[in-house]
Design an enzyme around this catalytic site. Structure first.
Site, PDB file in Angstrom:
ATOM      1  N   THR A  11      47.533 -44.443  32.301  1.00  0.00           N
ATOM      2  CA  THR A  11      47.027 -45.766  32.668  1.00  0.00           C
ATOM      3  C   THR A  11      48.077 -46.516  33.491  1.00  0.00           C
ATOM      4  OG1 THR A  11      46.227 -47.883  31.797  1.00  0.00           O
ATOM      5  CG2 THR A  11      47.840 -46.745  30.447  1.00  0.00           C
ATOM      6  N   ASN A  12      47.618 -47.141  34.545  1.00  0.00           N
ATOM      7  CA  ASN A  12      48.511 -47.881  35.463  1.00  0.00           C
ATOM      8  C   ASN A  12      49.501 -46.994  36.199  1.00  0.00           C
ATOM      9  OD1 ASN A  12      48.225 -51.043  35.461  1.00  0.00           O
ATOM     10  ND2 ASN A  12      47.644 -50.271  33.458  1.00  0.00           N
ATOM     11  N   GLY A  14      48.898 -45.633  38.997  1.00  0.00           N
ATOM     12  CA  GLY A  14      48.681 -45.778  40.435  1.00  0.00           C
ATOM     13  C   GLY A  14      47.525 -44.908  40.939  1.00  0.00           C
ATOM     14  N   ASP A  35      36.436 -44.535  34.631  1.00  0.00           N
ATOM     15  CA  ASP A  35      36.272 -45.815  33.913  1.00  0.00           C
ATOM     16  C   ASP A  35      34.830 -46.332  33.967  1.00  0.00           C
ATOM     17  OD1 ASP A  35      38.941 -45.756  33.304  1.00  0.00           O
ATOM     18  OD2 ASP A  35      39.409 -47.734  34.112  1.00  0.00           O
ATOM     19  N   ASP A  36      34.058 -45.876  34.955  1.00  0.00           N
ATOM     20  CA  ASP A  36      32.657 -46.308  35.036  1.00  0.00           C
ATOM     21  C   ASP A  36      31.812 -45.679  33.933  1.00  0.00           C
ATOM     22  OD1 ASP A  36      33.288 -47.772  37.250  1.00  0.00           O
ATOM     23  OD2 ASP A  36      32.503 -46.327  38.709  1.00  0.00           O
ATOM     24  N   PHE A  37      32.412 -44.757  33.171  1.00  0.00           N
ATOM     25  CA  PHE A  37      31.643 -44.050  32.138  1.00  0.00           C
ATOM     26  C   PHE A  37      32.056 -44.445  30.717  1.00  0.00           C
ATOM     27  CE2 PHE A  37      31.224 -41.759  36.038  1.00  0.00           C
ATOM     28  CZ  PHE A  37      29.862 -41.474  36.079  1.00  0.00           C
ATOM     29  N   PHE A  38      32.790 -45.573  30.587  1.00  0.00           N
ATOM     30  CA  PHE A  38      33.061 -46.082  29.242  1.00  0.00           C
ATOM     31  C   PHE A  38      31.746 -46.441  28.568  1.00  0.00           C
ATOM     32  CE2 PHE A  38      37.618 -46.946  30.254  1.00  0.00           C
ATOM     33  CZ  PHE A  38      38.161 -46.428  29.078  1.00  0.00           C
ATOM     34  N   TRP A  54      39.679 -47.262  22.560  1.00  0.00           N
ATOM     35  CA  TRP A  54      39.248 -47.098  23.953  1.00  0.00           C
ATOM     36  C   TRP A  54      39.791 -45.815  24.583  1.00  0.00           C
ATOM     37  CZ3 TRP A  54      35.563 -49.942  26.040  1.00  0.00           C
ATOM     38  CH2 TRP A  54      35.324 -51.220  25.526  1.00  0.00           C
ATOM     39  N   ARG A 134      48.062 -56.572  33.842  1.00  0.00           N
ATOM     40  CA  ARG A 134      46.645 -56.330  34.163  1.00  0.00           C
ATOM     41  C   ARG A 134      45.730 -57.094  33.216  1.00  0.00           C
ATOM     42  NH1 ARG A 134      45.661 -51.234  36.433  1.00  0.00           N
ATOM     43  NH2 ARG A 134      43.457 -51.731  36.324  1.00  0.00           N
TER      44      ARG A 134
HETATM   45  N1  LIG Z   1      53.555 -46.432  43.821  1.00  0.00           N
HETATM   46  C1  LIG Z   1      53.552 -47.573  43.097  1.00  0.00           C
HETATM   47  N2  LIG Z   1      54.706 -48.226  42.829  1.00  0.00           N
HETATM   48  C2  LIG Z   1      54.718 -49.362  42.121  1.00  0.00           C
HETATM   49  N3  LIG Z   1      53.607 -49.941  41.606  1.00  0.00           N
HETATM   50  C3  LIG Z   1      52.439 -49.338  41.837  1.00  0.00           C
HETATM   51  C4  LIG Z   1      52.338 -48.115  42.589  1.00  0.00           C
HETATM   52  N4  LIG Z   1      51.035 -47.751  42.647  1.00  0.00           N
HETATM   53  C5  LIG Z   1      50.367 -48.694  41.960  1.00  0.00           C
HETATM   54  N5  LIG Z   1      51.191 -49.649  41.486  1.00  0.00           N
HETATM   55  C6  LIG Z   1      50.822 -50.826  40.701  1.00  0.00           C
HETATM   56  O1  LIG Z   1      50.539 -50.393  39.382  1.00  0.00           O
HETATM   57  C7  LIG Z   1      49.395 -51.088  38.857  1.00  0.00           C
HETATM   58  C8  LIG Z   1      48.318 -50.063  38.512  1.00  0.00           C
HETATM   59  O2  LIG Z   1      47.849 -49.445  39.723  1.00  0.00           O
HETATM   60  P1  LIG Z   1      46.437 -48.730  39.772  1.00  0.00           P
HETATM   61  O3  LIG Z   1      45.337 -49.703  39.448  1.00  0.00           O
HETATM   62  O4  LIG Z   1      46.365 -48.012  41.072  1.00  0.00           O
HETATM   63  O5  LIG Z   1      46.619 -47.722  38.561  1.00  0.00           O
HETATM   64  P2  LIG Z   1      45.569 -46.881  37.732  1.00  0.00           P
HETATM   65  O6  LIG Z   1      46.280 -45.644  37.350  1.00  0.00           O
HETATM   66  O7  LIG Z   1      44.298 -46.734  38.508  1.00  0.00           O
HETATM   67  O8  LIG Z   1      45.335 -47.820  36.468  1.00  0.00           O
HETATM   68  P3  LIG Z   1      44.154 -47.779  35.345  1.00  0.00           P
HETATM   69  O9  LIG Z   1      44.243 -46.491  34.650  1.00  0.00           O
HETATM   70  O10 LIG Z   1      44.490 -48.933  34.452  1.00  0.00           O
HETATM   71  O11 LIG Z   1      42.863 -47.986  36.083  1.00  0.00           O
HETATM   72  C9  LIG Z   1      48.961 -52.086  39.918  1.00  0.00           C
HETATM   73  O12 LIG Z   1      49.540 -53.318  39.585  1.00  0.00           O
HETATM   74  C10 LIG Z   1      49.551 -51.503  41.212  1.00  0.00           C
HETATM   75  O13 LIG Z   1      49.844 -52.523  42.134  1.00  0.00           O
HETATM   76  N1  LIG Z   2      36.840 -50.388  31.624  1.00  0.00           N
HETATM   77  C1  LIG Z   2      36.705 -50.836  30.387  1.00  0.00           C
HETATM   78  O1  LIG Z   2      35.623 -51.181  29.965  1.00  0.00           O
HETATM   79  C2  LIG Z   2      37.917 -50.881  29.503  1.00  0.00           C
HETATM   80  C3  LIG Z   2      37.887 -51.637  28.364  1.00  0.00           C
HETATM   81  C4  LIG Z   2      39.012 -51.648  27.571  1.00  0.00           C
HETATM   82  C5  LIG Z   2      40.122 -50.909  27.908  1.00  0.00           C
HETATM   83  N2  LIG Z   2      40.118 -50.195  29.046  1.00  0.00           N
HETATM   84  C6  LIG Z   2      41.314 -49.383  29.375  1.00  0.00           C
HETATM   85  O2  LIG Z   2      41.146 -48.691  30.581  1.00  0.00           O
HETATM   86  C7  LIG Z   2      42.146 -47.686  30.609  1.00  0.00           C
HETATM   87  C8  LIG Z   2      41.758 -46.553  31.515  1.00  0.00           C
HETATM   88  O3  LIG Z   2      41.691 -46.989  32.828  1.00  0.00           O
HETATM   89  C9  LIG Z   2      42.349 -47.267  29.158  1.00  0.00           C
HETATM   90  O4  LIG Z   2      43.723 -47.246  28.877  1.00  0.00           O
HETATM   91  C10 LIG Z   2      41.612 -48.333  28.357  1.00  0.00           C
HETATM   92  O5  LIG Z   2      42.404 -48.849  27.293  1.00  0.00           O
HETATM   93  C11 LIG Z   2      39.051 -50.169  29.829  1.00  0.00           C
END
Ligand SMILES: Nc1ncnc2c1ncn2[C@@H]1O[C@H](COP(=O)(O)OP(=O)(O)OP(=O)(O)O)[C@@H](O)[C@H]1O
Ligand SMILES: NC(=O)c1ccc[n+]([C@@H]2O[C@H](CO)[C@@H](O)[C@H]2O)c1
Length: 170
Positions: A11-12, A14, A35-38, A54, A134
């Site tokens: 998660t997060n 990037g 995530d569209d399939f939660f 989750w 986030r």
């Molecule tokens: N290469 C990078 N370096 C630093 N920060 C980044 C980088 N890529 C993304 N981020 C930052 O990290 C956060 C998460 O990015 P992103 O939404 O692309 O991640 P994700 O893996 O899709 O997250 P999630 O699983 O929560 O949907 C955002 O705040 C984004 O600006």
């Molecule tokens: N998209 C959602 O409905 C939802 C709700 C609560 C938590 N999350 C988080 O999304 C991440 C994956 O992108 C997971 O780490 C969830 O905790 C998503």
């Protein structure tokens, strides 16, 4: 040729950012976001730890995600049109599908469909900090990251390693 590319990992990590960059440069490229399939919130189990669970596979409708992938496989051109993706005539024999999500490689019916499995990993502190910035549709309650999100990430990652699923770390 058809290619299914996984942009998976923590998660997060990037994943969405990378996916959006790839969509801009790859021809005939569609995307499916896990995530569209939660499942709806009232179907998410509450664990003994008191947290809504989750970050487990059971909280996602993976059968529905698999059906969507199969729809692309059976007719990528039709799928592209239905999702507003322009098919370029000069490259119309190449179709790419990106699957983006945090638990892409632990669901057995999907695991062999990938042409390439990428995995974004970031260290604990960075991940925790990014997550704290986030706001999800359902906001994280205090302690969720340490009590549920990170432990589940580690558990599923270890499962991949134990199963010998090959991923390319980014
Ligand atoms: N290469 C990078 N370096 C630093 N920060 C980044 C980088 N890529 C993304 N981020 C930052 O990290 C956060 C998460 O990015 P992103 O939404 O692309 O991640 P994700 O893996 O899709 O997250 P999630 O699983 O929560 O949907 C955002 O705040 C984004 O600006
Ligand atoms: N998209 C959602 O409905 C939802 C709700 C609560 C938590 N999350 C988080 O999304 C991440 C994956 O992108 C997971 O780490 C969830 O905790 C998503």
């Amino acid at each position: 040729m058809k290619y299914i590319v996984g942009i998976g990992g923590v998660t997060n990590g990037g994943k969405t950012t990378l996916t959006n960059s790839l969509l801009k440069v790859l021809p005939n490229c569609c995307v499916i976001h896990q995530d569209d399939f939660f499942k709806p919130q009232d179907q998410i189990a509450v664990g003994e730890d008191g947290f809504k669970q989750w970050d487990v596979l059971e909280s996602l409708d993976m059968e529905a995600m698999l059906s969507t992938v199969k729809a692309w496989v059976s007719n990528p051109q039709k799928f592209a049109h239905a999702h507003g993706v322009n098919v370029q005539l000069d490259t119309s024999d190449t179709h790419i599908l990106i699957l983006e999500g945090f638990l892409l490689y632990n669901y057995k019916p999907l695991v062999d469909l990938y042409s390439r499995r990428y995995f974004l990993a970031v260290p604990y502190e960075e991940c925790k900090w990014r997550r704290s910035t986030r706001s999800y549709e359902v906001p994280d309650p205090p302690g969720l990251f340490d009590g549920h999100v990170w432990p589940m990430y580690q558990k599923y990652k270890q499962e991949l390693e134990a199963d010998g699923v090959e991923v390319a770390f980014l």
